[in-house]
Design an enzyme around this catalytic site. Structure first.
Site: not given
Ligand code: FES
Ligand SMILES: Cc1ncc(COP(=O)(O)O)c(C=O)c1O
Ligand SMILES: Cc1ncc(COP(=O)(O)O)c(C=O)c1O
Ligand code: FES
Lengths: 385, 125, 385, 125
Positions: B33, B102
């Protein structure tokens, strides 16, 4: 706790007038519009009256209105329907890089079926350039689909000019007007729009119902197959309460548009001005060619989800182009197409206003957001004072 | 969406900040992400006596960093290395499926900080 | 005038309990289930709770339930979705001649895309023979779709035996249970059903919402493309009130089924007995393996529309397999497949009972119909006393 | 769906029945929907003095037969031949698009009865 809903671009509540129009259709006028008995004829009349009302609001004829299950289905039907019905003429389609996924993913799917798609770039404000559009037209171009207004940044596209350019080359012109309807005056005939998608739940109507307008004479293939509904172009028992609700909502929106837009624009600009005082803030989208209800700003060095969570804890409902809030984990394709870098795209915040918002709401956000941004920046490895 | 513990660590993150002259600094980026996490550690006698973090990422990433720093503070290097993203998730009372990565980010940042410490340490000794 | 609604197979009214469950979702809990703020989370919870409730009623797991815009979309998604996802294994599909058009027209469309479809015949009662089904299975058969109960004549198909036969040859088994759900006990796992379609508006729930159950592990391609909704298998903003309404209706129907079925069967059999006294009357469909609410009779020498119009003038709402009442002008493909000749198929009358019908209603019909039939026969060139 | 006039002719059809020893009988079938219409005429001095019909078909077909028989009663053969399905529709105050063919059935039955009369008549004369 104070509650401030600022996510009207995601969905709206059903207005009480709309619900009132729908209510009798659930329990009393519940017939199947295909039945020939009194219950059926009553339902048929409700559907056809609604069709007339929708047509009138869009500058169309009743027989050019097809009811669907929403904006997504309208987009799917428009693109697949026209592409397959006209593929003998050519297999090239033009769209933009900032379309809603209902258009983009359908285009990608059409590519797998042997169509070729050009994804036009946009300028820094999210506008498609008419020259780019014209240059992209080829002898085998059959269809162009450019959204009326973008759902993330609110930029309004030059639809009339694009439609004109399309027609000069015999290209059919579709526009996804899901966000524009109710906020921008639309007359499909005057504007030269061949197909237009809209959705009920973005205009204080019900979820699960939408409309595809198709200009008379344009051929398109049904996608939902079954009964003879919607002049054989969309099978499935008509969602009569939904259809009545959509028509009522559209009528209301059209009626109230002049005053409501003025009110929204004042609130919008107040919000933009207030939030622009935050350091490293940037307005996304066009400064003037934008939807009356759309505020989209980036706050450098931080990520959108953190803002949303913090705002939510203060009763403020907003949305973000952050990857972390979407299922796909890619940051907003719209912001990236407008030239924002990954990090700035991450830090975007969309506040979309609606009928229930007051100046007090706006001032509440202007009051709360700076602290939120500051707190998140203090945690960010990208931020150095 | 998030558990109360996640929200607590997001709103009241422990150990935010930087350590000047840290013994180890780990910085990792989330390929998925595009987010970034930085962990600073201060080590004395193979024990982590202080730890700080900075995170550019979602609520789960911030909470994961916060809880991870809390977990390793006062631990020996070897104990800290035994910490996995699963333990981070557990300490947070769970994470949504799409947010598992994450917590991986936190584990990676931690390991990267320890590696950095080891590299510096070996050079010194 | 007395009003007797006997067209519950066409559609039902929304029960007050169902409407009560839906109402707060229009104006208050109106969030978009994809939003991460409080409004969104509330909507998400409503959707996921509904999914659990639907799953429970069908003997499925929550993650096997996909919400659609209705029975038609569920059928389209099941057939196209499974066909395209599994075409590498083979391109042969088995269905029956008496399916709803949502299945039949989708199969015909699949034939144009290079699939081969076997349309199984039925016996005089409208039942698919398991031997026929087994014989039709080929090495390249990937999918079979046989309806749970027929919408015109109410015949219940031997679903468990068919599913078993399908699985013995590795064939995926879909059933259109739009008419059966709420009237027949269904446990997808016990019965070996791989996919099942249902619709809200046939079970006193709202129009414009349906369900496709897909057994975990079965691959199928999304048809509606766009956002990441329904685990990427069906794009489009969730129709939250509709979904809540469907779940509530299904739960109610499941709860009330034992008593309600007993009541309906008594009324049904009284109606059949009463109408059988009319000369040249014939029951269509299976005498016992039929839906509790279905009466379908043919009255020789006359045409259905005349009966419907006459009944309608007396406040009785019914339907017919007559060509003259359908958009297509062909008499019921179901009755023809059962071996009825054109004229008898024309003279069919479907009376489908529901929660609001009383014995008085039934007796009213038994009283009125003979005169109507007699009057029409007097006008018929086919009738000679 | 149907106009009041259609419903009136459907519920109170004029001239239902058969004529024994009719001068002309026309029977036509509707290829589209499989319905049947039969018209009987009694002719005196090239004038239709009596007419009856029997119809197996939809409400529009019954109403069309009824109104058509009404229209030709007392007319000369030539006048009757001038009658078209458009005039039938008009007399009924309109028909739904999908029901236009039912009025055609009436026109055809009429012509067929007259043809039959002419055939019989010529043979006799
Ligand atoms: S979705 Fe981007 S750091 Fe958690
Ligand atoms: C521009 C645009 N197009 C299409 C859609 C899809 O509409 P619906 O949610 O009714 O499927 C949306 C909203 O989600 C939208 O904003
Ligand atoms: C057996 C059957 N399948 C499918 C459908 C279509 O369902 P819907 O009307 O919800 O699209 C119906 C009803 O119309 C039906 O009876
Ligand atoms: S006669 Fe069959 S539709 Fe009119």
């Amino acid at each position: 706790m104070k509650k401030v809903y600022l996510d009207h671009a995601a969905t709206t509540h059903v207005k009480s007038e709309v619900l009132a129009a729908m209510l009798p259709v659930f329990g009393q006028s519940f017939g199947n519009a295909s039945s020939i008995h009194a219950y059926g004829r009553e339902a048929r009349k409700l559907v056809e009256d609604s069709r007339e009302r929708v047509a009138k609001a869009l500058g169309a004829k009743a027989e050019e209105i097809y009811f669907t299950s929403g904006g997504t289905e309208a987009d799917n039907l428009a693109l697949k329907g026209v592409a397959f019905a006209n593929q003998k003429k050519g297999k090239h389609i033009i769209t933009s890089a900032i379309e809603h996924h209902a258009v983009l993913h359908t285009c990608q799917w059409l590519e797998k079926q042997g169509f070729e798609v050009t994804y036009l770039p946009v300028d820094e404000y999210g506008r498609v350039r008419v020259e780019d559009f014209e240059k992209a037209i080829r002898p085998d171009t059959i269809l162009a689909s450019i959204m009326f207004a973008n759902n993330e940044v609110g930029t309004i596209e030059p639809i009339e000019a694009l439609a004109k350019a399309a027609h000069a080359h015999g290209v059919i012109f579709h526009t996804d007007a899901v966000q524009a309807v109710g906020q921008v005056e639309i007359d499909v005939e005057k504007m030269g729009i061949d197909l237009l998608s809209m959705s009920g739940h973005k205009i204080y109507g019900p979820k699960g119902v939408g409309v595809l307008y198709v200009k008379k004479g344009i051929r398109f293939e049904a996608q939902m197959l079954g009964g003879e509904h919607e002049r054989r172009h969309r099978a499935g028992t008509e969602n009569v309460p939904g259809i009545v609700g959509l028509a009522t909502a559209l009528e209301l929106a059209t009626e109230q548009m002049p005053q409501e837009n003025a009110r929204l624009i004042a609130l919008r600009d107040r919000l933009i001005a207030g939030l622009s005082k935050i350091p490293y803030a940037k307005l996304n989208g066009h400064p003037t060619q934008r939807l009356p209800n759309n505020v989209n700003m980036s706050f450098s060095f931080i990520e959108g989800e953190g803002m949303l969570l913090s705002l939510d804890l203060m009763g403020i409902a907003a949305s973000s182009g952050s990857a972390c809030t979407s299922g796909s984990l890619d940051p907003s394709h719209v912001l990236l197409a407008m030239g924002l870098n990954h990090e700035t795209a991450h830090g975007s915040l969309r506040l979309s206003l609606g009928s229930d918002n007051t100046q007090e709401d706006i001032d509440y956000v202007i009051d709360k957001l700076p602290g939120i941004v500051e707190r998140l920046r203090q945690m960010s490895p990208l931020y150095t004072e | 969406m998030y558990t109360e513990k996640v929200m607590d660590h997001f709103m009241n993150p422990r150990n935010v900040g930087e350590i000047e002259n840290a013994d180890g600094v780990g910085e990792v980026g989330n390929a998925k992400c595009g987010d970034i996490m930085k962990i600073f550690i201060k080590v004395e006698d193979e024990r982590i006596v202080d730890v700080k973090f900075k995170t550019f990422g979602c609520g789960a990433a911030i909470a994961s960093s916060s809880v991870a720093t809390e977990m390793i503070k006062g631990k020996t290097i070897d104990e800290a290395l035994a910490i996995t993203n699963k333990m981070v998730i557990e300490a947070l009372g769970g994470l949504p499926d799409v947010k598992i990565h994450c917590s991986v980010l936190a584990e990676e940042a931690l390991r990267s900080a320890i590696e950095d410490y080891r590299k510096n340490h070996m050079q010194k000794s």
